[in-house]
Design an enzyme around this catalytic site. Structure first.
Site, PDB file in Angstrom:
ATOM      1  N   ARG A   1       0.864  -1.175   0.000  1.00 17.61           N
ATOM      2  CA  ARG A   1       0.000   0.000   0.000  1.00 17.61           C
ATOM      3  C   ARG A   1       0.901   1.226   0.000  1.00 17.61           C
ATOM      4  O   ARG A   1       1.975   1.204   0.614  1.00 17.61           O
ATOM      5  CB  ARG A   1      -0.899   0.042   1.249  1.00 17.61           C
ATOM      6  CG  ARG A   1      -2.044  -0.962   1.243  1.00 17.61           C
ATOM      7  CD  ARG A   1      -3.136  -0.597   0.233  1.00 17.61           C
ATOM      8  NE  ARG A   1      -4.258  -1.514   0.253  1.00 17.61           N
ATOM      9  CZ  ARG A   1      -4.417  -2.548  -0.575  1.00 17.61           C
ATOM     10  NH1 ARG A   1      -3.512  -2.815  -1.494  1.00 17.61           N
ATOM     11  NH2 ARG A   1      -5.491  -3.317  -0.482  1.00 17.61           N
TER      12      ARG A   1
ATOM     13  N   ASP B   1       3.566   0.041  -7.399  1.00 17.11           N
ATOM     14  CA  ASP B   1       2.228  -0.165  -7.960  1.00 17.11           C
ATOM     15  C   ASP B   1       1.196   0.618  -7.158  1.00 17.11           C
ATOM     16  O   ASP B   1       0.064   0.783  -7.591  1.00 17.11           O
ATOM     17  CB  ASP B   1       1.882  -1.660  -7.915  1.00 17.11           C
ATOM     18  CG  ASP B   1       0.553  -1.968  -8.585  1.00 17.11           C
ATOM     19  OD1 ASP B   1       0.340  -1.475  -9.719  1.00 17.11           O
ATOM     20  OD2 ASP B   1      -0.282  -2.683  -7.994  1.00 17.11           O
TER      21      ASP B   1
ATOM     22  N   GLU C   1      -3.253   8.147  -3.704  1.00 14.98           N
ATOM     23  CA  GLU C   1      -3.625   7.330  -4.843  1.00 14.98           C
ATOM     24  C   GLU C   1      -5.029   7.736  -5.296  1.00 14.98           C
ATOM     25  O   GLU C   1      -5.923   7.777  -4.442  1.00 14.98           O
ATOM     26  CB  GLU C   1      -3.622   5.865  -4.414  1.00 14.98           C
ATOM     27  CG  GLU C   1      -3.509   4.906  -5.570  1.00 14.98           C
ATOM     28  CD  GLU C   1      -3.226   3.485  -5.097  1.00 14.98           C
ATOM     29  OE1 GLU C   1      -4.112   2.660  -5.317  1.00 14.98           O
ATOM     30  OE2 GLU C   1      -2.157   3.235  -4.504  1.00 14.98           O
TER      31      GLU C   1
ATOM     32  N   HIS D   1      -1.748   0.826  -9.600  1.00 17.64           N
ATOM     33  CA  HIS D   1      -2.409  -0.188  -8.751  1.00 17.64           C
ATOM     34  C   HIS D   1      -3.055  -1.287  -9.608  1.00 17.64           C
ATOM     35  O   HIS D   1      -4.259  -1.535  -9.507  1.00 17.64           O
ATOM     36  CB  HIS D   1      -3.453   0.466  -7.837  1.00 17.64           C
ATOM     37  CG  HIS D   1      -3.741  -0.353  -6.607  1.00 17.64           C
ATOM     38  ND1 HIS D   1      -4.067   0.206  -5.392  1.00 17.64           N
ATOM     39  CD2 HIS D   1      -3.753  -1.701  -6.413  1.00 17.64           C
ATOM     40  CE1 HIS D   1      -4.267  -0.756  -4.506  1.00 17.64           C
ATOM     41  NE2 HIS D   1      -4.085  -1.932  -5.100  1.00 17.64           N
TER      42      HIS D   1
HETATM   43  N1  LIG Z   1      -0.745  -4.034  -5.402  1.00 14.20           N
HETATM   44  C1  LIG Z   1      -1.785  -4.814  -5.397  1.00 14.20           C
HETATM   45  O1  LIG Z   1      -2.580  -4.832  -6.329  1.00 14.20           O
HETATM   46  C2  LIG Z   1      -1.961  -5.768  -4.263  1.00 14.20           C
HETATM   47  C3  LIG Z   1      -2.563  -7.011  -4.507  1.00 14.20           C
HETATM   48  C4  LIG Z   1      -2.719  -7.893  -3.449  1.00 14.20           C
HETATM   49  C5  LIG Z   1      -2.289  -7.543  -2.165  1.00 14.20           C
HETATM   50  N2  LIG Z   1      -1.712  -6.330  -1.972  1.00 14.20           N
HETATM   51  C6  LIG Z   1      -1.236  -5.959  -0.620  1.00 14.20           C
HETATM   52  O2  LIG Z   1      -0.339  -6.976  -0.179  1.00 14.20           O
HETATM   53  C7  LIG Z   1      -0.617  -7.252   1.185  1.00 14.20           C
HETATM   54  C8  LIG Z   1      -0.112  -8.634   1.547  1.00 14.20           C
HETATM   55  O3  LIG Z   1      -0.966  -9.615   0.995  1.00 14.20           O
HETATM   56  P1  LIG Z   1      -0.820 -11.164   1.411  1.00 14.20           P
HETATM   57  O4  LIG Z   1      -2.005 -11.844   0.841  1.00 14.20           O
HETATM   58  O5  LIG Z   1       0.536 -11.665   1.121  1.00 14.20           O
HETATM   59  O6  LIG Z   1      -0.998 -11.036   2.995  1.00 14.20           O
HETATM   60  P2  LIG Z   1      -0.616 -12.095   4.117  1.00 14.20           P
HETATM   61  O7  LIG Z   1      -0.556 -13.464   3.560  1.00 14.20           O
HETATM   62  O8  LIG Z   1      -1.519 -11.809   5.252  1.00 14.20           O
HETATM   63  O9  LIG Z   1       0.889 -11.706   4.512  1.00 14.20           O
HETATM   64  C9  LIG Z   1       1.215 -10.511   5.123  1.00 14.20           C
HETATM   65  C10 LIG Z   1       2.627 -10.636   5.681  1.00 14.20           C
HETATM   66  O10 LIG Z   1       2.987  -9.380   6.247  1.00 14.20           O
HETATM   67  C11 LIG Z   1       3.570  -9.626   7.525  1.00 14.20           C
HETATM   68  N3  LIG Z   1       3.369  -8.477   8.406  1.00 14.20           N
HETATM   69  C12 LIG Z   1       2.233  -8.001   8.961  1.00 14.20           C
HETATM   70  N4  LIG Z   1       2.473  -6.930   9.713  1.00 14.20           N
HETATM   71  C13 LIG Z   1       3.818  -6.739   9.655  1.00 14.20           C
HETATM   72  C14 LIG Z   1       4.689  -5.811  10.245  1.00 14.20           C
HETATM   73  N5  LIG Z   1       4.234  -4.854  11.087  1.00 14.20           N
HETATM   74  N6  LIG Z   1       6.001  -5.890   9.951  1.00 14.20           N
HETATM   75  C15 LIG Z   1       6.496  -6.876   9.140  1.00 14.20           C
HETATM   76  N7  LIG Z   1       5.712  -7.802   8.566  1.00 14.20           N
HETATM   77  C16 LIG Z   1       4.390  -7.722   8.821  1.00 14.20           C
HETATM   78  C17 LIG Z   1       2.866 -10.855   8.051  1.00 14.20           C
HETATM   79  O11 LIG Z   1       3.636 -11.422   9.083  1.00 14.20           O
HETATM   80  P3  LIG Z   1       3.151 -12.748   9.880  1.00 14.20           P
HETATM   81  O12 LIG Z   1       3.219 -13.845   8.840  1.00 14.20           O
HETATM   82  O13 LIG Z   1       4.159 -12.931  10.948  1.00 14.20           O
HETATM   83  O14 LIG Z   1       1.761 -12.445  10.330  1.00 14.20           O
HETATM   84  C18 LIG Z   1       2.761 -11.684   6.786  1.00 14.20           C
HETATM   85  O15 LIG Z   1       3.962 -12.385   6.593  1.00 14.20           O
HETATM   86  C19 LIG Z   1      -2.134  -7.036   1.310  1.00 14.20           C
HETATM   87  O16 LIG Z   1      -2.515  -6.741   2.629  1.00 14.20           O
HETATM   88  C20 LIG Z   1      -2.380  -5.875   0.366  1.00 14.20           C
HETATM   89  O17 LIG Z   1      -2.336  -4.646   1.042  1.00 14.20           O
HETATM   90  C21 LIG Z   1      -1.551  -5.441  -2.978  1.00 14.20           C
END
Ligand SMILES: NC(=O)c1ccc[n+]([C@@H]2O[C@H](COP(=O)([O-])OP(=O)(O)OC[C@H]3O[C@@H](n4cnc5c(N)ncnc54)[C@H](OP(=O)(O)O)[C@@H]3O)[C@@H](O)[C@H]2O)c1
Length: 321
Positions: free
Chosen positions: A237, A260, A265, A284
Site C-alpha cells: 500500500r 504499484d 492514490e 495499482h
Molecule cells: N498491489 C496490489 O494490487 C496488491 C494485490 C494484493 C495484495 N496487496 C497488498 O499486499 C498485502 C499482503 O498480501 P498477502 O495476501 O501476502 O498477505 P498475508 O498473507 O496476510 O501476509 C502478510 C505478511 O505481512 C507480515 N506483516 C504483517 N504486519 C507486519 C509488520 N508490522 N512488519 C512486518 N511484517 C508484517 C505478516 O507477518 P506474519 O506472517 O508474521 O503475520 C505476513 O507475513 C495485502 O494486505 C495488500 O495490502 C496489494
C-alpha cells in the site's frame, strides 16, 4: 426474497453464484470493477440511494475499488452477517465494518498476479526497460549496458501468501532471498533483524498489509539503511512508504523504486514521483488480471456456499488484518 440476499459488485461475480440454491443474488456495483478503467464509471456518491432492500443484505461483496457509497452502505445493512472482499488488503474497509459482522479477505486470490507484477517490476527496473521504452517512443536506438538480477539479494518484507509466491517465482533467477514477517520463524526473520537485512539487500520488496504498525514503515530511517543503488519495490500500500523520504532518496540518485501503489492514490498530476529518473510507476494494477478475477469469483462461490451450509468460512480476519 427467501434465500440469503447476497450483493455482488459485478456480473462476473454473480455468474459464479448462478443456480446456487438458497441464495438470492443481486448485482450492486458501488465502485470500480477489477479491470475497468477509471473513466469507465463515475463512482456513486455517498448520497446515492442504495437499492430498497439494503436492510435485508446478509452477504456483501463490495467492489474491487469501492466508492465511498460502497462502504457507507454498510451502516444500512441491518441483517448483514458476512463481508467478503475481492481484495487481499482490508485496510479500506476496517473503519466501516459494523460490529458482529464477519470479514473475510481474498488472501491467495491475487498471489499469482501480484507476484508476477513484482518479478516484472524488478526485472524491468534492473534491465532499464522504462528508459528503453522512452527511447523507443522517440525512435532512438539508445544502446546502454544495464544492471541484472542474477547474484542479487532480494529482501521480502511481509513474507505472507504473496511473499512466498514471489520467492517461488524468483527461484530460477540465481538470487538470495531473505524474508521478514511479524513473527520470526524458521527461515523468516522478525522486525528486530530488519535494519541489518536492509543494509544487505539489493532489492527490497514491500508486501505487508497496511495497518497501524506498517503505516510509514519504510520511513527515512528505513530507506537510509538501504544500500546505495538498491531498488525499493512497493506492491503493498502506498502509505507503507514515507513518500517524501522516498522522493528525497531517489532525487539524490541513491535509491531506485518500482511502485504499484502510491500515497496519495491516484498519484496527482505534477507529483514529484512522476518525473523522477529511477522511478517506475503502475496505477495499482498488480492484481488486475483475468486469473485474479477467475480466482476471486471461485472464492466468492466457495464462501457463499459454505455460509449457506453453515460451514466454516476461509480467510476470516480476526486480528489487525
Ligand atoms: N498491489 C496490489 O494490487 C496488491 C494485490 C494484493 C495484495 N496487496 C497488498 O499486499 C498485502 C499482503 O498480501 P498477502 O495476501 O501476502 O498477505 P498475508 O498473507 O496476510 O501476509 C502478510 C505478511 O505481512 C507480515 N506483516 C504483517 N504486519 C507486519 C509488520 N508490522 N512488519 C512486518 N511484517 C508484517 C505478516 O507477518 P506474519 O506472517 O508474521 O503475520 C505476513 O507475513 C495485502 O494486505 C495488500 O495490502 C496489494
Amino acid at each position: 426474497m427467501e434465500g440469503v440476499l447476497t450483493w455482488v459488485p459485478a456480473e462476473w461475480v454473480a455468474a459464479g453464484l448462478a443456480g446456487m440454491p438458497g441464495v438470492d443474488v443481486q448485482v450492486v456495483g458501488l465502485g470500480r470493477d477489477m479491470g475497468e478503467s477509471g473513466a469507465a464509471r463515475v463512482p456513486a456518491s455517498p448520497a446515492s440511494p442504495a437499492p430498497a432492500n439494503v436492510a435485508d443484505v446478509e452477504f456483501y461483496v463490495p467492489s474491487f475499488f469501492p466508492s465511498p457509497a460502497g462502504t457507507a452502505v454498510l451502516a444500512e445493512m441491518k441483517r448483514l452477517r458476512v463481508v467478503q472482499t475481492l481484495t487481499a488488503g482490508v485496510d479500506w474497509l476496517r473503519p466501516h465494518l459494523p460490529p458482529d459482522v464477519t470479514l473475510c479477505n481474498a488472501r491467495g486470490v491475487h498471489d499469482a498476479s501480484t507476484a508476477e507484477w513484482v518479478v516484472a517490476a524488478i526485472l524491468g527496473s534492473l534491465r532499464s526497460f522504462p528508459a528503453f521504452t522512452t527511447a523507443q517512443a522517440a525512435g532512438e536506438w539508445a544502446y546502454q549496458g544495464t544492471d541484472q538480477l542474477a547474484a542479487k539479494t532480494v529482501l521480502i518484507v511481509g513474507y505472507g501468501s504473496i511473499g512466498a509466491a514471489v520467492e517461488q517465482r524468483l527461484s530460477g533467477f540465481e538470487v538470495t532471498v531473505r524474508r521478514v514477517a511479524r513473527g520470526p520463524r524458521d527461515g523468516v526473520a522478525g522486525l528486530a533483524d530488519l535494519p541489518a537485512l536492509l543494509a544487505e539487500a539489493d532489492v527490497v520488496v514491500l508486501l505487508v498489509p497496511y495497518t497501524a504498525d506498517t503505516a510509514g514503515l519504510a520511513d527515512a530511517a528505513f530507506l537510509a539503511r538501504m544500500k546505495d543503488g538498491a531498488l525499493l519495490v512497493n506492491a503493498a500500500r502506498g502509505a507503507v512508504v514515507d513518500t517524501a523520504a522516498l522522493v528525497a532518496e531517489v532525487s539524490r540518485g541513491r535509491l531506485r523504486a518500482a511502485v504499484d501503489v502510491t500515497d496519495p492514490e491516484p498519484l496527482p498530476p505534477g507529483h514529484p514521483l512522476w518525473s523522477l529518473p529511477g522511478v517506475f510507476i503502475t496505477p495499482h494494477v498488480a492484481a488486475s488480471t483475468p486469473v485474479s478475477r477467475q480466482r476471486a469469483a471461485q472464492l466468492v462461490r466457495d464462501q457463499v456456499l459454505a455460509y449457506t451450509r453453515n460451514e466454516p468460512l476461509r480467510n476470516v480476519i480476526d486480528g489487525a488484518y
